[in-house]
Design a protein around this motif. Structure first.
Motif, mmCIF file in Angstrom:
data_model
loop_
_atom_site.group_PDB
_atom_site.id
_atom_site.type_symbol
_atom_site.label_atom_id
_atom_site.label_comp_id
_atom_site.label_asym_id
_atom_site.label_seq_id
_atom_site.Cartn_x
_atom_site.Cartn_y
_atom_site.Cartn_z
ATOM 1 N N GLN A 80 -1.650 0.843 14.127
ATOM 2 C CA GLN A 80 -2.758 1.353 15.655
ATOM 3 C C GLN A 80 -4.571 0.726 15.853
ATOM 4 N N GLY A 81 -4.784 0.204 15.160
ATOM 5 C CA GLY A 81 -5.590 0.293 15.382
ATOM 6 C C GLY A 81 -7.124 1.401 15.638
ATOM 7 N N ARG A 82 -6.534 2.394 15.473
ATOM 8 C CA ARG A 82 -7.981 3.225 15.583
ATOM 9 C C ARG A 82 -8.533 4.129 14.526
ATOM 10 N N VAL A 83 -9.186 5.267 14.734
ATOM 11 C CA VAL A 83 -9.469 5.721 13.596
ATOM 12 C C VAL A 83 -9.520 7.451 13.937
ATOM 13 N N ASN A 84 -8.927 7.951 13.329
ATOM 14 C CA ASN A 84 -7.912 9.133 13.210
ATOM 15 C C ASN A 84 -9.665 10.740 12.082
ATOM 16 N N PRO A 85 -10.277 10.839 12.736
ATOM 17 C CA PRO A 85 -11.337 11.751 11.106
ATOM 18 C C PRO A 85 -10.811 11.918 10.541
ATOM 19 N N THR A 99 -7.657 11.040 8.805
ATOM 20 C CA THR A 99 -6.749 10.946 7.817
ATOM 21 C C THR A 99 -7.783 9.578 7.517
ATOM 22 N N PRO A 100 -7.882 9.280 6.088
ATOM 23 C CA PRO A 100 -8.081 8.391 5.242
ATOM 24 C C PRO A 100 -7.474 6.989 5.166
ATOM 25 N N LEU A 101 -9.060 6.473 4.939
ATOM 26 C CA LEU A 101 -9.010 4.905 5.339
ATOM 27 C C LEU A 101 -8.279 4.472 4.520
ATOM 28 N N LEU A 102 -7.477 3.104 5.089
ATOM 29 C CA LEU A 102 -6.915 3.138 3.910
ATOM 30 C C LEU A 102 -7.466 1.682 2.897
ATOM 31 N N PRO A 103 -6.969 2.002 1.592
ATOM 32 C CA PRO A 103 -7.751 1.586 0.890
ATOM 33 C C PRO A 103 -7.194 0.119 0.756
ATOM 34 N N THR A 104 -8.472 -0.962 -0.640
ATOM 35 C CA THR A 104 -8.199 -1.682 -0.465
ATOM 36 C C THR A 104 -8.261 -2.280 -1.969
ATOM 37 N N ASN A 105 -8.262 -1.556 -2.357
ATOM 38 C CA ASN A 105 -8.000 -1.430 -4.257
ATOM 39 C C ASN A 105 -7.485 -0.561 -5.080
ATOM 40 N N VAL A 106 -7.597 -0.050 -6.023
ATOM 41 C CA VAL A 106 -6.512 0.721 -6.880
ATOM 42 C C VAL A 106 -7.776 1.647 -6.613
ATOM 43 N N GLU A 107 -8.921 1.554 -7.128
ATOM 44 C CA GLU A 107 -10.099 2.263 -7.111
ATOM 45 C C GLU A 107 -10.506 2.888 -6.537
ATOM 46 N N GLN A 108 -9.840 2.785 -4.806
ATOM 47 C CA GLN A 108 -10.440 3.641 -3.625
ATOM 48 C C GLN A 108 -9.058 4.205 -3.536
ATOM 49 N N LEU A 109 -7.942 4.467 -4.365
ATOM 50 C CA LEU A 109 -6.672 5.603 -3.870
ATOM 51 C C LEU A 109 -7.563 6.851 -4.618
ATOM 52 N N VAL A 110 -8.532 7.302 -5.504
ATOM 53 C CA VAL A 110 -8.852 8.112 -4.578
ATOM 54 C C VAL A 110 -8.483 9.290 -3.352
ATOM 55 N N ARG A 145 0.497 6.449 3.705
ATOM 56 C CA ARG A 145 1.519 6.591 5.164
ATOM 57 C C ARG A 145 0.817 6.797 6.112
ATOM 58 N N LEU A 146 -0.280 7.458 6.630
ATOM 59 C CA LEU A 146 -0.419 8.231 7.880
ATOM 60 C C LEU A 146 -1.698 7.025 7.613
ATOM 61 N N ALA A 147 -2.290 6.828 6.551
ATOM 62 C CA ALA A 147 -3.326 5.866 6.745
ATOM 63 C C ALA A 147 -2.978 4.269 7.289
ATOM 64 N N GLN A 148 -1.404 3.569 6.738
ATOM 65 C CA GLN A 148 -0.568 2.408 7.304
ATOM 66 C C GLN A 148 -0.533 2.755 8.614
ATOM 67 N N ASN A 156 4.489 -0.594 -2.251
ATOM 68 C CA ASN A 156 6.224 -0.420 -2.029
ATOM 69 C C ASN A 156 6.214 1.001 -1.774
ATOM 70 N N LEU A 157 5.495 2.313 -1.787
ATOM 71 C CA LEU A 157 5.625 3.581 -1.975
ATOM 72 C C LEU A 157 5.603 3.518 -0.470
ATOM 73 N N VAL A 158 5.320 3.042 0.619
ATOM 74 C CA VAL A 158 6.215 3.066 2.104
ATOM 75 C C VAL A 158 6.004 1.548 2.748
ATOM 76 N N GLN A 159 7.297 1.647 3.408
ATOM 77 C CA GLN A 159 8.307 0.442 3.836
ATOM 78 C C GLN A 159 8.281 0.405 5.904
ATOM 79 N N ASP A 160 8.303 0.010 6.247
ATOM 80 C CA ASP A 160 8.206 0.406 7.450
ATOM 81 C C ASP A 160 8.100 1.477 8.084
ATOM 82 N N GLY A 161 7.020 2.141 7.416
ATOM 83 C CA GLY A 161 6.894 3.389 8.039
ATOM 84 C C GLY A 161 7.131 4.721 7.875
#
Length: 230
Positions: free
Chosen positions: A81-86, A88-99, A73-76, A36-41
């Motif tokens: 855009q389907g790219r990798v930015n060294p 920028t953090p990876l987009l997490p898929t579970n709560v534990e990855q919020l670190v 926001r940056l990860a989303q 919810n923290l990031v919506q519409d970019g």
């Protein structure tokens, strides 16, 4: 196991000889959704304020919240855009990855039971959320208002925002569909099967719309315990 748990029982328990089966269903909309923290970019200010209230209540550093929201926001944006930015953090898929986004392990441990990470923004279910989560998500509330609502809803299920307004007694409280709800669509199903020294654990996240149930993710783990001494 999934079929038994998804049938509607909140807990499954069965023992036959050396077999042990247990399970649990958790309403994920009883928690605040980090998505919810990031919506519409953009950073969603109402959600940021709600999380800020939760961080303050739990005595957690707000700086970590701001870093986490910006990194999300940056990860989303990078993922969309389907790219990798060294940088920028990876987009997490579970709560534990919020670190990955800057949340410290200590803060994650303190807030873990109050948050979730779902694929789209979701409102908090006022019928199942803790008093702390309700307090954080309703801007006009004091903590005592949230506890009053919890006591009332435990006696009588809330069927509308009108019921919620009466339950807390706080006339200044405002509810809206984007942040609040009296029902849920997302659930976590956990199951554990033990056979002698082997234990298999599974975790499913499911989305339920009417009679249609869709599995969004599935995790499985196997562990071994030492055999008892003869």
């Amino acid at each position: 196991l999934l079929e038994a748990l998804a049938s509607g029982d909140a807990s499954v328990y069965n023992t036959i000889g050396d077999y042990f089966l247990s399970g649990q269903i958790v309403d994920l909309q009883s928690r605040m959704n980090v998505t919810n923290l990031v919506q519409d970019g953009k950073i969603h200010e109402p959600s940021l304020r709600a999380f800020s209230r939760l961080f303050e209540l739990l005595n957690l550093p707000e700086r970590e919240l701001l870093i986490m929201a910006e990194n999300l926001r940056l990860a989303q944006d990078t993922s969309a855009q389907g790219r990798v930015n060294p940088g920028t953090p990876l987009l997490p898929t579970n709560v534990e990855q919020l670190v990955w986004l800057g949340l410290s392990p200590q803060s994650l441990a303190a807030i873990r039971s109050s948050i979730t990470l779902l694929p789209l923004p979701t409102p908090v279910n006022l019928n199942t959320a803790s008093a702390e989560v309700i307090y954080a998500s309703v801007e006009a509330y004091k903590l005592v208002d949230a506890y009053r609502l919890v006591r009332s809803r435990n006696a009588a299920h809330l069927t509308s925002f009108g019921d919620a307004a009466k339950a807390s007694g706080n006339a200044a409280a405002q509810f809206n569909d984007s942040q609040h709800s009296v029902s849920s669509r997302f659930f976590e199903i956990r199951g554990s099967l033990r056979l002698e020294q082997t234990t298999v654990q599974e975790r499913f996240v499911v989305q339920r719309d009417g009679l249609d149930v869709k599995v969004l993710s599935r995790q499985r783990g196997v562990s071994q315990t030492a055999a008892p001494l003869q």
